[in-house]
Design an enzyme around this catalytic site. Structure first.
Site, short mmCIF file in Angstrom:
data_model
loop_
_atom_site.label_atom_id
_atom_site.label_comp_id
_atom_site.label_asym_id
_atom_site.label_seq_id
_atom_site.Cartn_x
_atom_site.Cartn_y
_atom_site.Cartn_z
N ASP A 1 -2.51 -4.05 3.12
CA ASP A 1 -3.13 -2.91 2.43
C ASP A 1 -2.11 -1.83 2.14
O ASP A 1 -2.05 -0.82 2.84
CB ASP A 1 -4.27 -2.35 3.30
CG ASP A 1 -5.02 -1.22 2.62
OD1 ASP A 1 -5.06 -1.20 1.38
OD2 ASP A 1 -5.56 -0.35 3.32
N HIS B 1 1.21 3.73 5.14
CA HIS B 1 0.92 3.69 3.70
C HIS B 1 -0.17 4.65 3.25
O HIS B 1 -0.35 4.82 2.04
CB HIS B 1 0.59 2.26 3.27
CG HIS B 1 -0.65 1.70 3.89
ND1 HIS B 1 -0.63 0.88 5.00
CD2 HIS B 1 -1.95 1.84 3.56
CE1 HIS B 1 -1.86 0.54 5.31
NE2 HIS B 1 -2.68 1.11 4.47
#
Length: 964
Positions: free
Chosen positions: A350, A555
């Site tokens: 992800d 992230h």
């Protein structure tokens, strides 16, 4: 037209008879199926509903007798440990009480008495509230269930409830500011009941008439009145490091998820739990040591499998090449120390794209396999493969698998399994694929229900065979079929979330600055270690600071896709790195020049591997400043020039004034309030100027303004734009654009340890989808003989369309953080026209110079009177990126690691020169493991190195002991 079947019809009786004859026994007559398919569909839907008919349907029969519990509670703004919580004063509480506000914590004391009549039966504590909850028993987080043979008749438990939902505290229906307790009871669990899996019912073709499974489902519902089936429900958790909740809440999410993971692994010996991100395990080790010990035990059994090899699941675009190496270095060392082995798969499901240098970095860290699924989110183009080889910028290859279900949060339903098969774009090349199941993002992970579904699919006619296995088993099977796989060359670009290259500019600026600080601290500390027997390399402090930086490169942090609470924590971590880094810099500089003759003053330090002559602002007595032209050797230092010392001569580079206009003649979307031309005081002729500059102010809107100083230094190949913006906009995007008289079908963008080309046109949908891309310190547009480079010191979003170079400066999104990018910003970009190619013109070096300014550090004692250089490289194509102490080695306290890479995209042989007392030199991988065949010969204080295009090489230098 065939006759309809009616009760007692010949067709019906004949069918029953023939069936009975084939089976060899007397067939029992079953009620004919007369209902409309939709009627049965509705009946099955209500049969498993958690809302309707729960007094008599399947879910209503899961639990038998129940008895209430006694509740008491207290609220706390801070997250406190269990030992402190149990000492607090608890006030009586009851069902329906509210607790909050958001991000507070409510602790409940639950006192229960189990009736003697329940002896021998399985008993559950049922707890339901709006917030995430963790049950504590005897100081350890647990999942509470068991038989009365193991549970005491009287029991006191504690429940830690976070006043936030699984996905934080978002807008609208995501979660209210206050939460409630709905269901605290102790109940008998009927272990003879199990759930009928009807996951495929409702997907084509089951939901469209006619379908024979309708008959089967109708019979199951009829028989259910007379028989009981088996159902178990336990959970395990896997969650993002942070996103819509702060870091501290993730610590508790890990405990909530993994305490139930332990229970799930206990009762399902074939179940394998995959866990990435060393940071989460480090938190569990620090805050829940008992739980960490249990995870280590299951790791020894092969049920708990660490994967990924990185400290966090970092962003795949924005971190520097060295930061990516450190993600693996810190992660792999942690997994080796805590669980006995390193990871063999990179696990990054992800994130917002994947750099073309990741294959080389993976291979250098002992990893040849990679799993993700994010490119299934592409807005424009469907990625053509699910299993393939990925070839990076230097030619390194890794085996990649995208689970064809295009999700990391599947639940084991039939339609998901069918999608995994039908969606696989590499059928025929390989017959295996991964199936990632469990509640993701906010935690929760797989449940016993999901496991039971998948077990039943292990041998079900008409469906794919499902087997619970580990990532290692999956990739081993894929490798056996790898002979026919295709290869994808270059970056894996995500056609979505392009705004993450720009959002929260302060996070990105601090990331770049802290990467530079840690680079400089390690370099100076290494040089001090080589020159001073008394200097102690600050290994523990640097590891702590690096881990803070790596944490912020998660992230959903560095990209700015998080809530304000996370941004505040991240900025605090950056400030810690900056403040402690400055102290370590001064300490190393003091040790570096200790014992050198010379007057007290400033030490000018160059941390880059080439000689630099630049204009530098130096302090003067009384708080004033002066400009000085200084020359500093490669990876070395020089004494600061005195105000009367002669300045070095620069090669004459005349500046031509093309056009001169008044301020009123300048137009750029607004009115300028003023402009001035700044010349060096006392300068007599143009070639004596050290610096010239122009300043202006632009009112962007009634609430936002921009001021800018345009600066040109003598001898500098670029014009700098020092910019200050006060930004208060909504849903706006601030960019700067430079049209150029250049024609080229592609532009060049710097990435980690190299660069790549992207098109300047929109010929195909793949070209158009890259309307906004990411880059690091520079982009360049060139034609034969001439080009224009755009440099920056903290920006990542960029694009080149046609002949226009564009740099993205600020955004103004309003979710998930309404304050994103609001306020004051400072940054610098620069424009560099050049002759020839960007390699020949030194664009790469110029971008490094902009990002790594010369350091002017005070010398506590006498400053050196002469210049000194530790390292230099003979080829301009090779960059000496990193100098640090080795992590582990028999002589680790006297061993340095050097990391170099080829930056031009060429094959090159070069010499590495050093003035340090090197005893041994040997090549190593990115994890600093020695290459037995990589011994290097040191001759005349130099080492010969060979590079292929964009190759990264690391070497270990063992130093001789310095003289006392």
């Amino acid at each position: 037209m065939p006759e309809p079947l009616v009760p007692g019809s010949a067709a019906s009786r004949q069918h029953q008879g023939s069936s009975g004859e084939r089976s060899g026994c007397i067939a029992m007559a079953a009620a004919p199926f007369l209902k409309h398919w939709r009627t049965t569909f509705e009946r099955v839907e209500k049969f498993v509903s958690p809302i309707y008919f729960t007094d008599c349907n399947l879910r209503g029969r899961l639990f038998g007798d129940s008895c209430p519990v006694t509740l008491s509670s207290f609220l706390k703004r801070e997250r406190i440990p269990y030992e402190e919580a149990v000492q607090k004063n608890f006030s009586p509480a009851q069902v329906g009480d509210s607790f909050g506000p958001t991000w507070w914590t409510c602790w409940f004391r639950v006192e229960l008495v189990i009736p003697e009549a329940w002896v021998g039966q399985e008993v559950h504590l049922c707890w339901e509230s709006d917030g995430e909850s963790l049950v504590w028993r005897d100081g350890e987080p647990v999942q509470l269930k068991g038989s009365t043979a193991s549970l005491h008749y009287s029991l006191t438990l504690f429940v830690e409830v976070a006043c936030n939902g699984l996905l934080g505290a978002g807008k609208g229906s995501m979660i209210a500011l206050w939460a409630f307790v709905y269901l605290p009871v102790v109940t008998v669990f009927k272990s003879g009941v199990c759930c009928v899996s009807w996951a495929g019912f409702g997907s084509s073709p089951l939901a469209s008439p006619p379908h024979p499974d309708m008959h089967i489902l109708n019979k199951i519902l009829a028989v259910f009145i007379l028989t009981q089936l088996r159902f178990l429900n336990m959970q395990h958790g896997l969650c993002l490091l942070t996103w819509l909740w702060p870091f501290k809440e993730t610590v508790r999410k890990c405990a909530r998820s993994w305490s139930t993971t332990v229970k799930l692994m206990e009762q399902n010996t074939e179940f394998v739990f995959v866990c990435s991100q060393a940071q989460q395990l480090e938190w569990v080790k620090s805050h829940y040591p008992g739980l960490h010990t249990r995870l280590q035990e299951f790791a020894c059994r092969g049920q708990f499998v660490p994967v990924g090899g990185t400290w966090v699941e970092m962003d795949g675009n924005l971190p520097s090449g060295e930061s990516m190496v450190r993600q693996f270095l810190q992660g792999q060392n942690f997994f080796l120390q805590e669980f006995g082995k390193m990871c063999s798969e990179f696990w990054l499901p992800d994130t917002f794209g994947y750099s073309a240098q990741l294959p080389q970095i993976m291979r250098g860290c002992g990893i040849k396999r990679f799993l993700t699924q994010k490119l299934s989110w592409n807005l424009v183009n469907s990625f053509p493969h699910h299993t393939f080889f990925w070839e990076g910028l230097d030619g390194s290859r890794v085996l990649v698998h995208f689970p064809p279900g295009d999700s990391y949060g599947m639940q084991g339903r039939v339609e998901e399994v069918l999608k995994t098969v039908t969606n696989n774009r590499d059928k025929g090349r390989t017959n295996h694929s991964g199936f990632l199941f469990g509640f993701g993002d906010g935690g929760g992970g797989p449940t016993q229900t999901m496991l039971d579904r998948l077990k039943r699919l292990g041998n079900t006619d008409g469906l794919p065979r499902v087997q619970l296995s580990s990532p290692g088993q999956l990739f081993t099977a894929l490798e056996k079929d790898s002979g026919q796989l295709c290869t994808w060359v270059g970056e894996l670009f995500l056609e979505l979330h392009n705004g993450t290259y720009t959002t929260h500019a302060q996070l990105k600026k601090m990331n770049r600055e802290c990467e530079q600080i840690l680079h400089d601290v390690e370099l100076l500390s290494s040089l001090a270690l080589a020159r001073s027997a008394q200097f102690l390399y600050p290994a523990a402090q640097l590891e702590h600071l690096w881990r803070l930086l790596l944490l912020n490169q998660f992230h959903d942090v560095l990209t700015g896709s998080c809530i304000q609470l996370v941004v505040e924590d991240a900025m605090n971590y950056y400030e810690d790195i900056r403040s402690h880094g400055s102290t370590l810099l001064s300490t190393a500089a003091a040790a570096l020049c200790a014992g050198e003759p010379g007057p007290e003053g400033l030490l000018i330090i160059n941390t880059l591997p080439w000689k630099r002559t630049e204009v530098l602002t130096l302090p003067k007595p009384g708080g004033a400043h002066s400009l000085a032209l200084v020359t500093v050797p490669s990876v070395g230092y020089a004494p600061a020039p005195s105000p009367t010392s002669p300045q070095p001569l620069m090669p004459q580079q005349p500046v031509f004034v093309v056009q001169e206009v008044s301020p009123s003649g300048l137009q750029w979307g607004g009115a300028y309030s003023g402009m001035r031309l700044g010349l060096d005081p006392g300068a007599g002729v143009m070639r004596s100027f050290k610096r010239v500059g122009a300043w202006f102010l632009l009112q962007i809107s009634p609430t936002s303004r921009l001021s800018q100083e345009v600066v040109l230094d003598i001898g500098c190949p670029y014009v700098r734009f020092h910019t200050e913006v006060h930004w208060h906009e909504a849903h706006k995007f601030l960019k700067v654009e430079f049209p150029a008289r250049i024609r080229s079908p592609q532009a060049t963008y710097e990435i980690q340890f190299g660069h790549l080309q992207r098109p300047t046109h929109y010929n195909t949908s793949w070209d158009w989808a890259r309307y906004e891309v990411w880059a690091h310190r520079w982009i360049d547009l060139s034609e034969c003989g001439f080009g224009l480079a755009l440099l920056n010191n903290c920006k990542y979003g960029a694009s080149v369309r046609g002949n226009v170079l564009s740099l993205s400066l600020l955004r103004a999104p309003k979710a998930p953080d309404v304050t994103a990018d609001m306020g004051r910003h400072e940054f610098t970009y620069a424009l560099m026209p050049h002759k020839g190619s960007f390699q020949e013109a030194g664009v790469i070096n110029a971008a490094y110079n902009l990002n790594f300014p010369l350091l002017a550090l005070p010398a506590p004692g006498p400053a050196p009177a002469t210049t000194w250089s530790a390292f230099s490289v003979s080829s301009p194509a090779v960059v000496l990126e990193t100098i640090k102490q080795a992590e582990k080695s028999p002589q680790h306290h006297r061993t340095l690691v050097l990391r170099l890479y080829e930056a031009h995209g060429s094959h090159v042989d070069c010499w590495l020169y050093t003035s340090l007392p090197v005893q041994e030199a040997i090549l190593c991988d990115l994890l600093e493991q020695r290459d037995p065949t990589g011994h290097l010969s040191l001759r005349d204080n130099r080492l010969k190195l060979t590079f292929s295009p964009f190759q990264v090489r690391s070497l270990l230098l063992t130093l001789q002991p310095p003289p006392n």
